[in-house]
Each structure stands twice: as structure tokens, then as C-alpha cells.
Design an enzyme around this catalytic site. Structure first.
Site, short mmCIF file in Angstrom:
data_model
loop_
_atom_site.label_atom_id
_atom_site.label_comp_id
_atom_site.label_asym_id
_atom_site.label_seq_id
_atom_site.Cartn_x
_atom_site.Cartn_y
_atom_site.Cartn_z
N VAL A 172 0.64 -1.21 -0.08
CA VAL A 172 -0.06 0.07 -0.12
C VAL A 172 0.93 1.44 0.05
O VAL A 172 1.91 1.41 0.84
CB VAL A 172 -0.92 -0.10 1.24
CG1 VAL A 172 -1.53 1.35 1.21
CG2 VAL A 172 -2.19 -1.18 1.04
N LYS A 173 0.60 2.14 -1.00
CA LYS A 173 1.11 3.38 -0.90
C LYS A 173 0.31 4.57 -0.26
O LYS A 173 -0.88 4.49 -0.71
CB LYS A 173 1.62 3.72 -2.32
CG LYS A 173 1.91 5.28 -2.47
CD LYS A 173 2.21 5.51 -3.94
CE LYS A 173 2.69 7.19 -3.90
NZ LYS A 173 3.02 7.37 -5.42
N THR A 174 1.00 5.19 0.68
CA THR A 174 -0.06 6.05 1.60
C THR A 174 1.07 7.39 1.82
O THR A 174 1.96 7.60 1.35
CB THR A 174 -0.37 5.44 2.72
OG1 THR A 174 -1.58 6.24 3.41
CG2 THR A 174 0.51 5.01 3.82
#
Length: 280
Positions: A172-174
Site C-alpha cells: 500500500v502506498k500512502t
């Protein structure tokens, strides 16, 4: 997880240290010719030796990245809107799994817009993409995109990251935020932090350092590298943080040293061009 999936993931997050330095150059899919990414090939070429992977669209991959370069690809497969359109969250899947296989990519990337008007559509897109990725052993990176009306605090980002993981995202990119450890703790898959808007170099290095120190597997930086006046020194400094455990001061020292080397080379380049007759 089968061999193919493990192998592709190991190209994105290095097994030697569990870290990754992703270079984001996918901005044009909704922004068009972004400042200093107008000539994508020229921007990307000098940075390739220092990035662990590239995040980009199939059009830029085909036209701006030499096929002989051994660089893992994180392929942006969502889109369908632009900055001047009705709503950026109204995305769909724009690239087929067959196309991704033909391009020999290591990972698929798609944005989700939790809390937006089109939340359901983007989350359904993620579920479908994970099904396709699992079928062919290609991991999926979910990008927790945020709009003007959505916050970037631990409560919101924790929700978005957990939902992405629950739907099967492998990475996940956050965004980084206060109490980032809470976001990491509640997400069972690796998190990669977005660089976001252009910051002064020292601030961008602090963002990278804070991110990995508080649990991120790495960073996916774009504008904070290639919008710098000295992009190669900057990516070397970020790499020192991600893979060599440099602190902010040590990384900034790397940047300053590399910048000085670059400046010393520049007069020589100008003289060489002048001698070649290409210079008035």
C-alpha cells in the site's frame, strides 16, 4: 504465495533489508506534462541507476524507458480522468493484465479513493485487479489517494490502508502523518510513503527518514527528486536513508557533496558544447 509472486515482490522490496526506493513518474496520466517531467525520457534516464523500481504508465514505459535497462516496473493501470475533469476519483482500470504480462512488469498499481463519491467503484477496481494479479503471480500496489475534502491523519489513512489490505493489496502506498506507527501497526502488508508535493531538499529527506524510521518499507518519490535542481544528488541522498540507514544530516551531506561534484562538471560540459560549435 507462489514463486512468481515472491520473485516479483522481491524486486520491489529488496529482501536484503526489506526496503524500497520507488521512483514515481506516473504524474502525466492525469496532470499531463508536469513541470520537469515534460520530456520524460530526459528526466528518467539519469535516475535509473539509483532507483529500485519505476512507477509509470505503459505509454511512458514504451516510449521513454530503454527495454534493455534492468529496472523493475510498477505499472500504473488505473485512470480515466484528468485534472480538468469532473472528479479525479472517477477512475477505472485502463490497462489489461495481458498487457502487463507483455510488458514484463513486476507490480500493478491502482488508486483507491476511500470516502470519495466514487469510493465503491475504485474499491471494486482493486478487488478485480487483485484477482487478476493473483491468477498470474503479479502483486498489486494500492495507492490511498486523497482529495481536498479528505484528511491525511492517522485515523483516515489507517482506515484507507486497512481497507486496501483487506481487499488483497500486497503493498500500500500512502502518506506520512503524525502517529504513523498506528497506521503501520493496523496494516498487515508493507507500506510505502508518497513523496507528495515538492519540498526543500532537507525537508524531503526528513520525510523519507521519518517514514522508514516509523515503519514504512520505503518511499515512492517523484517531484521531490526530479523537480529538484539536482535530481541525481537528491536520489542518492534518499537512497542513503532508505538502504544505508543514514540520518537526515548524513543524507543531506550526501546531497551537498554530490551537488558540488555536479557543479564542478557543469563548466566542463559548457566548454565542450562551445567547442563543438553548437553554442553561440
Amino acid at each position: 504465495m507462489d514463486w512468481g509472486m515472491k520473485n516479483r515482490l522481491s524486486k520491489i522490496i529488496k529482501p536484503q533489508d526489506g526496503r524500497c526506493l520507488m521512483l514515481a513518474v506516473d504524474h502525466g496520466y492525469f496532470l499531463g506534462p508536469t513541470e520537469r517531467l515534460e520530456d520524460a525520457q530526459k528526466t528518467i534516464a539519469p535516475l535509473l541507476p539509483y532507483a529500485d523500481s519505476l512507477m509509470l504508465t505503459r505509454g511512458i514505459l514504451r516510449n521513454c524507458v530503454p527495454a534493455e535497462r534492468d529496472i523493475p516496473i510498477v505499472l500504473r493501470v488505473s485512470g480515466g480522468t484528468s485534472i480538468i475533469g469532473e472528479d479525479l476519483s472517477k477512475e477505472t482500470i485502463t490497462t489489461s493484465i495481458e498487457e502487463a504480462i507483455k510488458l514484463n512488469v513486476s507490480c500493478l498499481a491502482l488508486s483507491i479513493f476511500v470516502g470519495s463519491k466514487y469510493e465503491h467503484q475504485t474499491l471494486a477496481n482493486l478487488g478485480k485487479l487483485v484477482d487478476e494479479g493473483e491468477k498470474y503471480g503479479i502483486p498489486v500496489l494500492a495507492v490511498t489517494a486523497v482529495g481536498k475534502e479528505m484528511g491525511r491523519d492517522a485515523r483516515y489513512l489507517g482506515l484507507a490502508c486497512r481497507v486496501a489490505a483487506e481487499l488483497g493489496a500486497h503493498i500500500v502506498k500512502t502518506y506520512y502523518c503524525d502517529n504513523f506507527e498506528d497506521v503501520v501497526e493496523a496494516c498487515p502488508v508493507p507500506l510505502v510513503v508518497a513523496g507528495g508535493k515538492k519540498l526543500p531538499e532537507q525537508e524531503a529527506l526528513k520525510l523519507a527518514h521519518d517514514s522508514v524510521t516509523h515503519g514504512a518499507a520505503g518511499v515512492d518519490m517523484g517531484r521531490n527528486i526530479w523537480q529538484s535542481d539536482y535530481p541525481v544528488p537528491m536520489i542518492k541522498a534518499v537512497k542513503a536513508i532508505v538502504h544505508s540507514k543514514a540520518d537526515v544530516k548524513e543524507a543531506y551531506d550526501v546531497f551537498m557533496r554530490e551537488r558540488e561534484k555536479y557543479r564542478q562538471k557543469e563548466p566542463q560540459k559548457v566548454k565542450a558544447v562551445a567547442r563543438s560549435g553548437d553554442f553561440d
